[in-house]
Scaffold this active site. Structure first.
Site, short mmCIF file in Angstrom:
data_model
loop_
_atom_site.label_atom_id
_atom_site.label_comp_id
_atom_site.label_asym_id
_atom_site.label_seq_id
_atom_site.Cartn_x
_atom_site.Cartn_y
_atom_site.Cartn_z
N HIS A 37 0.84 -1.21 0.00
CA HIS A 37 0.00 0.00 0.00
C HIS A 37 0.87 1.26 0.00
O HIS A 37 0.58 2.24 -0.68
CB HIS A 37 -0.89 0.05 1.25
CG HIS A 37 -1.83 -1.10 1.40
ND1 HIS A 37 -1.75 -2.00 2.44
CD2 HIS A 37 -2.89 -1.50 0.65
CE1 HIS A 37 -2.72 -2.88 2.35
NE2 HIS A 37 -3.43 -2.61 1.27
N GLY A 148 -2.50 -1.81 -7.26
CA GLY A 148 -1.38 -2.74 -7.32
C GLY A 148 -1.62 -3.86 -8.33
O GLY A 148 -2.76 -4.33 -8.47
N ARG A 149 -0.54 -4.27 -8.99
CA ARG A 149 -0.66 -5.43 -9.91
C ARG A 149 -0.78 -6.74 -9.14
O ARG A 149 -1.02 -7.78 -9.73
CB ARG A 149 0.54 -5.47 -10.86
CG ARG A 149 0.45 -4.41 -11.94
CD ARG A 149 1.23 -4.79 -13.18
NE ARG A 149 2.66 -4.62 -13.01
CZ ARG A 149 3.31 -3.48 -13.23
NH1 ARG A 149 2.66 -2.42 -13.67
NH2 ARG A 149 4.62 -3.40 -13.03
N ASP A 151 -3.22 -7.48 -7.42
CA ASP A 151 -4.60 -7.85 -7.80
C ASP A 151 -4.74 -7.60 -9.30
O ASP A 151 -5.38 -6.62 -9.73
CB ASP A 151 -5.59 -7.03 -6.98
CG ASP A 151 -5.44 -7.29 -5.50
OD1 ASP A 151 -5.97 -8.30 -5.02
OD2 ASP A 151 -4.74 -6.51 -4.82
N VAL A 177 4.79 -5.62 -4.43
CA VAL A 177 5.83 -5.52 -3.39
C VAL A 177 5.82 -6.83 -2.61
O VAL A 177 4.76 -7.32 -2.23
CB VAL A 177 5.56 -4.31 -2.46
CG1 VAL A 177 6.60 -4.26 -1.34
CG2 VAL A 177 5.57 -3.02 -3.26
N MET A 185 3.23 -9.24 -0.48
CA MET A 185 2.63 -8.66 0.73
C MET A 185 1.12 -8.61 0.59
O MET A 185 0.59 -8.33 -0.48
CB MET A 185 3.17 -7.25 0.95
CG MET A 185 4.60 -7.28 1.41
SD MET A 185 5.08 -5.71 2.07
CE MET A 185 6.77 -6.09 2.49
P1 AMP Z 1 -6.39 -3.91 -0.43
O1 AMP Z 1 -6.25 -3.12 0.81
O2 AMP Z 1 -5.97 -5.33 -0.30
O3 AMP Z 1 -7.75 -3.74 -1.08
O4 AMP Z 1 -5.36 -3.29 -1.48
C1 AMP Z 1 -5.39 -1.92 -1.80
C2 AMP Z 1 -4.49 -1.69 -3.00
O5 AMP Z 1 -3.15 -2.08 -2.66
C3 AMP Z 1 -4.88 -2.51 -4.23
O6 AMP Z 1 -4.71 -1.72 -5.38
C4 AMP Z 1 -3.89 -3.66 -4.18
O7 AMP Z 1 -3.64 -4.22 -5.45
C5 AMP Z 1 -2.66 -2.96 -3.64
N1 AMP Z 1 -1.74 -3.94 -3.06
C6 AMP Z 1 -2.02 -4.88 -2.13
N2 AMP Z 1 -0.95 -5.64 -1.89
C7 AMP Z 1 0.04 -5.19 -2.70
C8 AMP Z 1 1.40 -5.57 -2.94
N3 AMP Z 1 1.95 -6.58 -2.29
N4 AMP Z 1 2.11 -4.88 -3.85
C9 AMP Z 1 1.54 -3.84 -4.52
N5 AMP Z 1 0.27 -3.43 -4.35
C10 AMP Z 1 -0.47 -4.09 -3.46
#
Ligand code: AMP
Length: 282
Positions: A37, A148-149, A151, A177, A185
């Protein structure tokens, strides 16, 4: 840094920033922030005059029996990490504000983009994602939004929605990341017991093995997937939801690996569902 829970207040504040000529960068999340994030927030800081972060565990993207109730939360920690990244506004609404009792409107991207891969295992998931992201875009009015890629399919679906609805938002996809040992992560990694955490490394191992196979000259997708499944099956507590090689834009399954091919994996380790992906011909 301001924390805003009220939708009207957030929208008014963002519209005023726009009217004053500021560029708004926006990072939507479900909180429990980690370096993945934070990488989006740092990039957003570079791209926007005003950096907005939303923290909202969106109920409509969770299916029955999924982990909505136990999804990890720690607002105080998120707040201090956001401050360190230079966030200007945290939008922190509650579910009743986003979805009042008489709520009835949903945004759906139709067709294979949402029915394959995650869509097969989680049929209502993307409807929840696109609905909340569309609402957040209307509230925050961003010029640029970062995703993030990690997802991968979600990013493709949001790009589609943004194009189809002519939303004036630039969608930026950011690299995955990873922990130092390669595990992508995820807020959900805290669910993993120690022995499950080790087994979860099969994901990055499988991606690495598959890339190596392709580097060694194998282009037949069935053969690469067969060896990927064999590697995953080594782990006693790991069950495969899917392992596929798809075209990066259309997400259609391919038979032959090329530069556009991406491997996408979803597994459960114990009760924890994990996803990962990577280009297969680098
Ligand atoms: P989330 O809180 O899981 O809904 O994620 C919020 C945003 O962070 C989304 O765009 C995810 O794709 C991105 N994200 C989650 N984990 C990672 C990661 N390990 N690397 C890059 N982006 C991430």
């Amino acid at each position: 840094m301001k924390i805003i829970s009220n939708i009207k207040d957030m929208q008014t504040r963002c519209l005023a920033a726009r009217a004053a000529g500021q560029t708004i960068a926006f990072v939507p999340t479900m909180g429990f922030l980690h370096e993945g994030h934070l990488s989006l927030l740092r990039e957003g800081r570079e791209r926007g005059d005003l950096l907005a972060l939303s923290i909202f565990v969106n109920p409509t993207q969770f299916g029955h029996g999924e982990d909505l109730d136990r999804y990890p939360r720690n607002f105080e920690r998120d707040e201090s990490l956001a401050r360190e990244c230079g966030v200007d506004l945290i939008f922190y609404p509650n579910a009743e504000a986003i979805y009042p009792a008489d709520y009835a409107t949903y945004v759906t991207v139709e067709g294979p983009l949402t029915t394959t891969l995650e869509g097969t295992c989680r049929p209502t998931h993307f409807r929840g994602v696109t609905t909340v992201v569309a609402k957040l875009f209307v509230i925050v009015q961003p010029h640029v939004a970062l995703f993030g890629r990690k997802d991968f399919q979600q990013l493709a679906v949001i790009r589609r929605m943004t194009l189809d609805l002519n939303l004036p938002v630039e969608i930026v996809g950011m690299p995955i990341v990873r922990e130092t040992d390669g595990l992508a992560m995820s807020s959900r990694n805290v669910y993993l017991a120690e022995n499950e955490r080790k087994q979860a490394l099969a994901l990055i191992d499988t991606l690495g093995l598959s890339v190596q196979m392709v580097r060694d000259g194998e282009r037949n997708v069935s053969k690469v997937l067969e060896s990927a499944r064999q590697r995953l099956h080594v782990e006693p507590d790991l069950t495969i939801d899917y392992v596929k090689i798809c075209h990066a834009q259309t997400l259609a399954e391919v038979e032959t690996v090329d530069q556009e091919s991406v491997m996408l994996l979803a597994v459960s380790v114990g009760k924890t569902r994990l996803i990962d992906n990577g280009s297969i011909l680098c």
